[in-house]
Design a protein around this motif. Structure first.
Motif, PDB file in Angstrom:
ATOM      1  N   THR A 209       0.835  -1.206   0.000  1.00 47.30           N
ATOM      2  CA  THR A 209       0.000   0.000   0.000  1.00 47.30           C
ATOM      3  C   THR A 209       0.869   1.254   0.000  1.00 47.30           C
ATOM      4  O   THR A 209       0.633   2.200  -0.767  1.00 47.30           O
ATOM      5  N   ASN A 210       1.886   1.262   0.835  1.00 47.68           N
ATOM      6  CA  ASN A 210       2.763   2.422   0.930  1.00 47.68           C
ATOM      7  C   ASN A 210       3.506   2.688  -0.375  1.00 47.68           C
ATOM      8  O   ASN A 210       3.774   3.844  -0.728  1.00 47.68           O
ATOM      9  N   ALA A 211       3.823   1.619  -1.116  1.00 43.88           N
ATOM     10  CA  ALA A 211       4.517   1.784  -2.397  1.00 43.88           C
ATOM     11  C   ALA A 211       3.657   2.540  -3.400  1.00 43.88           C
ATOM     12  O   ALA A 211       4.177   3.301  -4.231  1.00 43.88           O
ATOM     13  N   VAL A 212       2.346   2.348  -3.348  1.00 43.60           N
ATOM     14  CA  VAL A 212       1.448   3.073  -4.246  1.00 43.60           C
ATOM     15  C   VAL A 212       1.285   4.513  -3.776  1.00 43.60           C
ATOM     16  O   VAL A 212       1.310   5.452  -4.577  1.00 43.60           O
ATOM     17  N   VAL A 213       1.129   4.717  -2.474  1.00 42.34           N
ATOM     18  CA  VAL A 213       0.995   6.073  -1.939  1.00 42.34           C
ATOM     19  C   VAL A 213       2.233   6.908  -2.277  1.00 42.34           C
ATOM     20  O   VAL A 213       2.135   8.084  -2.635  1.00 42.34           O
ATOM     21  N   SER A 214       3.416   6.309  -2.180  1.00 41.17           N
ATOM     22  CA  SER A 214       4.667   7.031  -2.421  1.00 41.17           C
ATOM     23  C   SER A 214       4.951   7.240  -3.899  1.00 41.17           C
ATOM     24  O   SER A 214       5.834   8.026  -4.255  1.00 41.17           O
ATOM     25  N   GLY A 215       4.229   6.531  -4.769  1.00 38.47           N
ATOM     26  CA  GLY A 215       4.458   6.650  -6.198  1.00 38.47           C
ATOM     27  C   GLY A 215       5.441   5.649  -6.757  1.00 38.47           C
ATOM     28  O   GLY A 215       5.720   5.644  -7.964  1.00 38.47           O
ATOM     29  N   LYS A 216       5.988   4.777  -5.922  1.00 45.58           N
ATOM     30  CA  LYS A 216       6.912   3.754  -6.412  1.00 45.58           C
ATOM     31  C   LYS A 216       6.211   2.813  -7.378  1.00 45.58           C
ATOM     32  O   LYS A 216       6.786   2.387  -8.382  1.00 45.58           O
ATOM     33  N   ASP A 217       4.961   2.454  -7.057  1.00 42.82           N
ATOM     34  CA  ASP A 217       4.163   1.594  -7.928  1.00 42.82           C
ATOM     35  C   ASP A 217       2.917   2.333  -8.380  1.00 42.82           C
ATOM     36  O   ASP A 217       2.436   3.256  -7.720  1.00 42.82           O
ATOM     37  N   ASP A 218       2.389   1.906  -9.534  1.00 44.41           N
ATOM     38  CA  ASP A 218       1.228   2.580 -10.116  1.00 44.41           C
ATOM     39  C   ASP A 218      -0.087   2.151  -9.484  1.00 44.41           C
ATOM     40  O   ASP A 218      -1.044   2.925  -9.443  1.00 44.41           O
ATOM     41  N   ALA A 219      -0.155   0.913  -9.025  1.00 44.30           N
ATOM     42  CA  ALA A 219      -1.413   0.384  -8.499  1.00 44.30           C
ATOM     43  C   ALA A 219      -1.117  -0.808  -7.612  1.00 44.30           C
ATOM     44  O   ALA A 219       0.021  -1.294  -7.559  1.00 44.30           O
ATOM     45  N   MET A 220      -2.139  -1.266  -6.902  1.00 46.08           N
ATOM     46  CA  MET A 220      -2.023  -2.477  -6.099  1.00 46.08           C
ATOM     47  C   MET A 220      -3.323  -3.245  -6.209  1.00 46.08           C
ATOM     48  O   MET A 220      -4.362  -2.707  -6.617  1.00 46.08           O
ATOM     49  N   LEU A 221      -3.287  -4.509  -5.845  1.00 41.83           N
ATOM     50  CA  LEU A 221      -4.497  -5.297  -5.712  1.00 41.83           C
ATOM     51  C   LEU A 221      -4.393  -6.131  -4.458  1.00 41.83           C
ATOM     52  O   LEU A 221      -3.308  -6.587  -4.084  1.00 41.83           O
ATOM     53  N   ALA A 222      -5.528  -6.278  -3.768  1.00 37.78           N
ATOM     54  CA  ALA A 222      -5.581  -6.989  -2.491  1.00 37.78           C
ATOM     55  C   ALA A 222      -7.028  -7.393  -2.248  1.00 37.78           C
ATOM     56  O   ALA A 222      -7.907  -7.164  -3.087  1.00 37.78           O
ATOM     57  N   ASP A 223      -7.286  -7.998  -1.105  1.00 40.74           N
ATOM     58  CA  ASP A 223      -8.658  -8.329  -0.742  1.00 40.74           C
ATOM     59  C   ASP A 223      -9.516  -7.069  -0.711  1.00 40.74           C
ATOM     60  O   ASP A 223      -9.045  -5.995  -0.303  1.00 40.74           O
ATOM     61  N   SER A 224     -10.771  -7.204  -1.081  1.00 43.06           N
ATOM     62  CA  SER A 224     -11.650  -6.042  -1.188  1.00 43.06           C
ATOM     63  C   SER A 224     -11.765  -5.233   0.103  1.00 43.06           C
ATOM     64  O   SER A 224     -11.668  -3.990   0.049  1.00 43.06           O
ATOM     65  N   PRO A 225     -11.950  -5.842   1.292  1.00 44.71           N
ATOM     66  CA  PRO A 225     -12.036  -5.003   2.493  1.00 44.71           C
ATOM     67  C   PRO A 225     -10.723  -4.309   2.822  1.00 44.71           C
ATOM     68  O   PRO A 225     -10.713  -3.209   3.369  1.00 44.71           O
ATOM     69  N   VAL A 226      -9.615  -4.945   2.479  1.00 44.38           N
ATOM     70  CA  VAL A 226      -8.303  -4.361   2.751  1.00 44.38           C
ATOM     71  C   VAL A 226      -8.075  -3.139   1.864  1.00 44.38           C
ATOM     72  O   VAL A 226      -7.618  -2.085   2.319  1.00 44.38           O
ATOM     73  N   CYS A 227      -8.408  -3.258   0.581  1.00 48.75           N
ATOM     74  CA  CYS A 227      -8.264  -2.124  -0.328  1.00 48.75           C
ATOM     75  C   CYS A 227      -9.159  -0.967   0.106  1.00 48.75           C
ATOM     76  O   CYS A 227      -8.729   0.190   0.134  1.00 48.75           O
ATOM     77  N   ALA A 228     -10.397  -1.276   0.441  1.00 50.62           N
ATOM     78  CA  ALA A 228     -11.334  -0.219   0.841  1.00 50.62           C
ATOM     79  C   ALA A 228     -10.844   0.491   2.096  1.00 50.62           C
ATOM     80  O   ALA A 228     -10.917   1.726   2.197  1.00 50.62           O
ATOM     81  N   TYR A 229     -10.327  -0.259   3.051  1.00 49.28           N
ATOM     82  CA  TYR A 229      -9.828   0.326   4.293  1.00 49.28           C
ATOM     83  C   TYR A 229      -8.599   1.195   4.035  1.00 49.28           C
ATOM     84  O   TYR A 229      -8.465   2.297   4.582  1.00 49.28           O
ATOM     85  N   ALA A 230      -7.682   0.711   3.192  1.00 44.65           N
ATOM     86  CA  ALA A 230      -6.470   1.471   2.877  1.00 44.65           C
ATOM     87  C   ALA A 230      -6.819   2.796   2.210  1.00 44.65           C
ATOM     88  O   ALA A 230      -6.241   3.841   2.528  1.00 44.65           O
ATOM     89  N   VAL A 231      -7.774   2.762   1.279  1.00 45.99           N
ATOM     90  CA  VAL A 231      -8.192   3.989   0.600  1.00 45.99           C
ATOM     91  C   VAL A 231      -8.761   4.985   1.602  1.00 45.99           C
ATOM     92  O   VAL A 231      -8.434   6.178   1.589  1.00 45.99           O
ATOM     93  N   LYS A 232      -9.591   4.486   2.512  1.00 41.33           N
ATOM     94  CA  LYS A 232     -10.190   5.362   3.522  1.00 41.33           C
ATOM     95  C   LYS A 232      -9.118   6.000   4.402  1.00 41.33           C
ATOM     96  O   LYS A 232      -9.180   7.193   4.714  1.00 41.33           O
ATOM     97  N   GLN A 233      -8.123   5.222   4.805  1.00 37.78           N
ATOM     98  CA  GLN A 233      -7.110   5.706   5.726  1.00 37.78           C
ATOM     99  C   GLN A 233      -6.119   6.669   5.082  1.00 37.78           C
ATOM    100  O   GLN A 233      -5.443   7.416   5.785  1.00 37.78           O
ATOM    101  N   THR A 234      -5.999   6.670   3.749  1.00 32.69           N
ATOM    102  CA  THR A 234      -5.056   7.575   3.091  1.00 32.69           C
ATOM    103  C   THR A 234      -5.676   8.936   2.788  1.00 32.69           C
ATOM    104  O   THR A 234      -5.046   9.770   2.133  1.00 32.69           O
ATOM    105  N   ASN A 235      -6.893   9.155   3.250  1.00 32.77           N
ATOM    106  CA  ASN A 235      -7.519  10.475   3.163  1.00 32.77           C
ATOM    107  C   ASN A 235      -7.478  11.075   1.758  1.00 32.77           C
ATOM    108  O   ASN A 235      -7.077  12.221   1.558  1.00 32.77           O
ATOM    109  N   GLY A 236      -7.883  10.253   0.792  1.00 28.14           N
ATOM    110  CA  GLY A 236      -8.010  10.758  -0.569  1.00 28.14           C
ATOM    111  C   GLY A 236      -6.793  10.577  -1.449  1.00 28.14           C
ATOM    112  O   GLY A 236      -6.850  10.903  -2.645  1.00 28.14           O
TER     113      GLY A 236
END
Length: 301
Positions: A209-236
């Motif tokens: 998740t941090n690799a996508v936030v930092s721009g190291k990677d373009d995207a990520m894929l994970a379990d649906s609740p995990v992705c939804a939670y990560a998006v919520k916690q990164t405040n947009g």
């Protein structure tokens, strides 16, 4: 977790740190990387019929030792003290253990070491968002308790198609079904004469998740609740991409020969569903969409 067989720890930067350190309390647990202090006694009365099905060694100890990969918020992750494991998996299985007259001892482990650890007796059970599949069912007894699929996420505003990510850099956790998924997507790219997907693998989902936030990677894929939670916690900073796909049940992992214990755990889940505890726990974590009504021992994977 929607993770494959034998499914994380680094200091996080940016807003993703909030996802791993949000202060949320868990009930009736004994925590730590290897050992912990005594857990408080269960607050709910045990079901004596179900408790009789608990293996004698666990029953006499009065506690159950649980292997978990504590980097997978909101399923299981470390609280702000850096050692207490919290999450919806934790709250739910603590409630299951109370029904069985047991306290819980949560031990952090690498995801792909948990099933071997259950088989060897290091852990009594694995509770770590394991997707039920045929390969795992050959190694273990599994009890379904939740349903999740795969979801993608990327930086807000990114134009990435999960079905055509050729040439992109994509983050994924080691040992997951998502790793198999992205490898297949990359092969489809090269088979079609397009650039391969660069697949960056991380031991911890939090690092992916941090690799996508930092721009190291373009995207990520994970379990649906995990992705939804990560998006919520990164405040947009991150946004979900595409639809949830390949939904399947999560299952608790027991040694292969412990189907009777599996029946007891299923009975405890049935009771928690009937009295509303199950729904309340999922709602607390915002994952009620994955709730099920029919826990099953060794469901078809």
């Amino acid at each position: 977790m929607y993770r494959f067989t034998p499914g994380r720890r680094a200091i996080l930067g940016l807003a993703v740190a909030a996802a791993m350190t949000v202060s949320l309390s868990a009930c009736g647990e004994e925590t730590g990387d290897d050992t912990g202090g005594a857990a408080p006694a269960p607050s709910a009365s045990a079901d004596s019929t179900l408790a009789e099905k608990v293996p004698d060694d666990i029953k006499s100890a009065g506690k159950i030792t649980i292997g978990t990969d504590s980097t997978y918020a909101p399923s299981e992750f470390l609280d702000t003290d850096g050692s207490t494991v919290v999450g919806f998996d934790v709250d739910l299985f603590d409630a299951v253990a109370q029904k069985l007259g047991l306290t819980t001892q949560w031990q952090s482990a690498k995801f792909d070491a948990i099933i071997p650890g259950v088989s060897s007796g290091k852990y009594n059970i694995g509770v770590s968002s394991f997707t039920v599949n045929s390969e795992r069912l050959q190694q273990a007894t599994m009890i379904s308790y939740f349903s999740a699929g795969t979801q993608w996420a990327a930086k807000e505003g990114a134009s990435i198609d999960p079905e055509n990510a050729c040439g992109k850099k994509v983050a994924v956790q080691v040992g997951t079904v998502q790793l198999d998924d992205i490898k297949a997507k990359s092969k489809a790219c090269t088979d079609g004469g397009k650039p391969a997907i660069t697949i960056d693998q991380y031991q911890a989902q939090s690092d992916a998740t941090n690799a996508v936030v930092s721009g190291k990677d373009d995207a990520m894929l994970a379990d649906s609740p995990v992705c939804a939670y990560a998006v919520k916690q990164t405040n947009g900073q991150l946004a979900l991409l595409g639809e949830i796909y390949d939904s399947a049940p999560y299952g608790y992992v027991l040694p292969k020969d412990q189907t009777e214990f599996g029946d007891a755990i299923k009975g405890a889940l049935d009771a928690l569903i009937a009295d509303g505890t199950y729904k309340s726990i999922l709602a607390k974590w915002g994952v009620e969409a994955g709730g099920i009504s029919d826990p099953t021992v060794n469901p078809q994977g």
